[in-house]
Design an enzyme around this catalytic site. Structure first.
Site, PDB file in Angstrom:
ATOM      1  N   HIS A 101      -5.005 -13.843  10.750  1.00 14.79           N
ATOM      2  CA  HIS A 101      -6.366 -13.394  11.079  1.00 14.79           C
ATOM      3  C   HIS A 101      -6.372 -11.884  11.267  1.00 14.79           C
ATOM      4  O   HIS A 101      -5.453 -11.317  11.852  1.00 14.79           O
ATOM      5  CB  HIS A 101      -6.845 -14.051  12.385  1.00 14.79           C
ATOM      6  N   THR A 154      10.643 -12.279  11.449  1.00 14.37           N
ATOM      7  CA  THR A 154       9.579 -11.288  11.285  1.00 14.37           C
ATOM      8  C   THR A 154       9.947 -10.147  10.348  1.00 14.37           C
ATOM      9  O   THR A 154       9.100  -9.331  10.016  1.00 14.37           O
ATOM     10  CB  THR A 154       9.190 -10.686  12.652  1.00 14.37           C
TER      11      THR A 154
END
Length: 183
Positions: A101, A154
Protein backbone atom coordinates in the site's frame (compact mmCIF):
# COMPACT_ATOMS: atom_id res chain seq x y z
CA UNK A 1 -10.63 -15.65 -27.20
CA UNK A 2 -7.41 -17.25 -28.45
CA UNK A 3 -6.36 -20.81 -27.61
CA UNK A 4 -3.74 -19.82 -24.99
CA UNK A 5 -6.27 -17.73 -23.04
CA UNK A 6 -8.72 -20.64 -23.07
CA UNK A 7 -6.01 -23.01 -21.77
CA UNK A 8 -5.13 -20.58 -18.96
CA UNK A 9 -8.81 -20.18 -18.06
CA UNK A 10 -9.39 -23.95 -17.96
CA UNK A 11 -6.20 -24.52 -15.96
CA UNK A 12 -7.11 -21.83 -13.42
CA UNK A 13 -10.70 -23.14 -13.10
CA UNK A 14 -9.48 -26.71 -12.53
CA UNK A 15 -6.86 -25.59 -10.02
CA UNK A 16 -9.21 -23.38 -7.99
CA UNK A 17 -12.14 -25.82 -8.04
CA UNK A 18 -10.22 -29.07 -7.53
CA UNK A 19 -6.41 -28.96 -7.35
CA UNK A 20 -6.07 -26.40 -4.58
CA UNK A 21 -8.20 -28.60 -2.30
CA UNK A 22 -6.68 -32.01 -3.03
CA UNK A 23 -4.48 -33.68 -0.37
CA UNK A 24 -0.88 -32.68 0.27
CA UNK A 25 1.51 -33.96 -2.40
CA UNK A 26 3.37 -36.22 0.03
CA UNK A 27 0.27 -37.80 1.57
CA UNK A 28 0.02 -41.58 1.64
CA UNK A 29 -3.22 -41.29 -0.30
CA UNK A 30 -3.02 -38.22 -2.50
CA UNK A 31 -5.26 -39.24 -5.42
CA UNK A 32 -2.64 -37.95 -7.86
CA UNK A 33 -2.74 -34.44 -6.39
CA UNK A 34 0.82 -33.55 -7.36
CA UNK A 35 0.37 -34.60 -11.00
CA UNK A 36 -3.01 -32.86 -11.22
CA UNK A 37 -1.68 -29.56 -9.84
CA UNK A 38 1.36 -29.90 -12.10
CA UNK A 39 -0.98 -30.31 -15.08
CA UNK A 40 -2.91 -27.18 -14.04
CA UNK A 41 0.32 -25.18 -13.60
CA UNK A 42 1.45 -26.10 -17.12
CA UNK A 43 -1.86 -24.81 -18.48
CA UNK A 44 -1.79 -21.60 -16.43
CA UNK A 45 1.86 -20.52 -16.54
CA UNK A 46 3.78 -19.41 -19.63
CA UNK A 47 7.07 -20.52 -18.04
CA UNK A 48 6.78 -23.76 -16.07
CA UNK A 49 9.47 -26.44 -15.91
CA UNK A 50 8.96 -30.16 -15.63
CA UNK A 51 8.48 -31.94 -12.29
CA UNK A 52 7.15 -28.85 -10.47
CA UNK A 53 5.21 -29.27 -7.25
CA UNK A 54 2.53 -26.86 -6.17
CA UNK A 55 1.09 -28.07 -2.88
CA UNK A 56 -2.35 -27.90 -1.29
CA UNK A 57 -3.81 -24.44 -0.74
CA UNK A 58 -1.06 -22.54 -2.56
CA UNK A 59 -2.03 -19.45 -4.53
CA UNK A 60 0.04 -18.21 -7.45
CA UNK A 61 -0.29 -15.54 -10.10
CA UNK A 62 -0.59 -16.31 -13.80
CA UNK A 63 2.76 -14.64 -14.46
CA UNK A 64 4.83 -16.64 -11.95
CA UNK A 65 7.82 -18.41 -13.54
CA UNK A 66 8.79 -21.85 -12.23
CA UNK A 67 12.00 -23.67 -13.13
CA UNK A 68 12.55 -27.43 -13.40
CA UNK A 69 11.62 -29.23 -10.20
CA UNK A 70 10.59 -26.03 -8.39
CA UNK A 71 8.17 -26.40 -5.50
CA UNK A 72 5.67 -24.08 -3.85
CA UNK A 73 4.67 -25.32 -0.39
CA UNK A 74 1.21 -25.68 1.08
CA UNK A 75 -0.69 -22.43 1.67
CA UNK A 76 1.99 -20.25 0.06
CA UNK A 77 1.09 -16.97 -1.58
CA UNK A 78 3.12 -16.30 -4.72
CA UNK A 79 1.97 -13.20 -6.66
CA UNK A 80 2.79 -12.23 -10.23
CA UNK A 81 6.35 -11.03 -10.92
CA UNK A 82 7.96 -13.90 -8.99
CA UNK A 83 10.57 -16.17 -10.59
CA UNK A 84 11.61 -19.38 -8.85
CA UNK A 85 14.65 -21.09 -10.36
CA UNK A 86 15.33 -24.77 -10.93
CA UNK A 87 14.84 -26.94 -7.85
CA UNK A 88 13.82 -23.98 -5.69
CA UNK A 89 12.01 -25.17 -2.56
CA UNK A 90 9.47 -22.82 -1.03
CA UNK A 91 8.30 -24.00 2.41
CA UNK A 92 4.82 -24.11 3.90
CA UNK A 93 3.00 -20.80 4.53
CA UNK A 94 5.62 -18.61 2.82
CA UNK A 95 4.25 -15.22 1.75
CA UNK A 96 5.74 -13.06 -0.99
CA UNK A 97 4.93 -9.42 -1.66
CA UNK A 98 5.81 -7.65 -4.92
CA UNK A 99 4.16 -4.35 -3.95
CA UNK A 100 2.49 -2.70 -0.96
CA UNK A 101 0.00 0.00 0.00
CA UNK A 102 1.13 3.54 -0.68
CA UNK A 103 1.52 5.60 2.49
CA UNK A 104 3.28 8.80 1.42
CA UNK A 105 0.28 11.22 1.64
CA UNK A 106 -0.71 11.80 5.27
CA UNK A 107 -3.96 13.52 4.22
CA UNK A 108 -5.37 10.40 2.53
CA UNK A 109 -6.02 7.10 4.35
CA UNK A 110 -3.42 4.50 3.33
CA UNK A 111 -6.11 2.12 2.06
CA UNK A 112 -7.23 4.77 -0.46
CA UNK A 113 -3.78 5.68 -1.82
CA UNK A 114 -3.44 2.70 -4.12
CA UNK A 115 -0.47 0.39 -4.47
CA UNK A 116 3.21 0.95 -5.14
CA UNK A 117 4.80 -0.19 -8.39
CA UNK A 118 5.45 -3.91 -8.66
CA UNK A 119 9.05 -4.90 -7.88
CA UNK A 120 9.81 -8.47 -9.00
CA UNK A 121 11.16 -11.15 -6.68
CA UNK A 122 13.81 -13.45 -8.17
CA UNK A 123 14.67 -16.69 -6.40
CA UNK A 124 17.69 -18.49 -7.84
CA UNK A 125 18.35 -22.16 -8.52
CA UNK A 126 18.53 -24.68 -5.66
CA UNK A 127 17.24 -22.21 -3.05
CA UNK A 128 15.47 -23.37 0.11
CA UNK A 129 13.09 -20.93 1.78
CA UNK A 130 11.94 -22.14 5.20
CA UNK A 131 8.32 -22.26 6.28
CA UNK A 132 6.48 -19.10 7.31
CA UNK A 133 9.07 -16.76 5.86
CA UNK A 134 8.13 -13.44 4.27
CA UNK A 135 9.87 -12.31 1.09
CA UNK A 136 9.46 -8.60 0.43
CA UNK A 137 9.28 -6.75 -2.89
CA UNK A 138 12.32 -6.45 -5.13
CA UNK A 139 14.38 -9.09 -3.31
CA UNK A 140 16.79 -11.31 -5.24
CA UNK A 141 17.89 -14.53 -3.55
CA UNK A 142 21.05 -16.03 -5.07
CA UNK A 143 21.60 -19.62 -6.18
CA UNK A 144 22.07 -22.15 -3.41
CA UNK A 145 20.93 -19.80 -0.62
CA UNK A 146 18.96 -20.96 2.41
CA UNK A 147 16.43 -18.79 4.27
CA UNK A 148 15.70 -19.98 7.82
CA UNK A 149 12.08 -20.62 8.78
CA UNK A 150 10.17 -17.56 9.96
CA UNK A 151 12.55 -15.05 8.40
CA UNK A 152 11.59 -11.68 6.94
CA UNK A 153 13.76 -11.08 3.86
CA UNK A 154 13.97 -7.36 3.06
CA UNK A 155 17.17 -7.21 1.01
CA UNK A 156 19.10 -9.30 -1.51
CA UNK A 157 20.70 -12.54 -0.36
CA UNK A 158 24.00 -13.50 -2.06
CA UNK A 159 24.49 -17.00 -3.49
CA UNK A 160 25.24 -19.90 -1.11
CA UNK A 161 24.58 -17.93 2.06
CA UNK A 162 22.29 -18.86 4.94
CA UNK A 163 20.15 -16.02 6.25
CA UNK A 164 17.60 -15.86 9.06
CA UNK A 165 15.75 -13.62 11.48
CA UNK A 166 13.57 -10.52 11.37
CA UNK A 167 14.85 -8.75 9.43
CA UNK A 168 16.85 -11.57 7.87
CA UNK A 169 20.61 -11.22 8.19
CA UNK A 170 23.67 -13.23 7.21
CA UNK A 171 24.24 -16.30 9.43
CA UNK A 172 26.92 -18.23 7.55
CA UNK A 173 28.19 -19.27 4.15
CA UNK A 174 27.45 -22.69 2.68
CA UNK A 175 30.76 -22.40 0.83
CA UNK A 176 32.65 -22.28 4.12
CA UNK A 177 30.80 -25.45 5.22
CA UNK A 178 31.98 -27.24 2.10
CA UNK A 179 35.59 -26.09 2.57
CA UNK A 180 35.57 -27.27 6.23
CA UNK A 181 34.39 -30.76 5.21
CA UNK A 182 37.24 -31.11 2.69
CA UNK A 183 39.98 -30.09 5.17
Amino acid sequence: MNRRKIEKFIGRALYVAIGKHMPLSGSRISFGARKFRQFCAHLILDECGDWVNIDKGATFGDEVKLGQGAGIGANCSTPNAVTIGDHGMIGIDVLMFTNEHRHDDLTIPMGLQGRTETEPIVIGNDVWIGSRSLIMKGVHIGDGAIIAAGSVVTKDVPPYEIWGGNPARFLKSRLAEKEEKHD
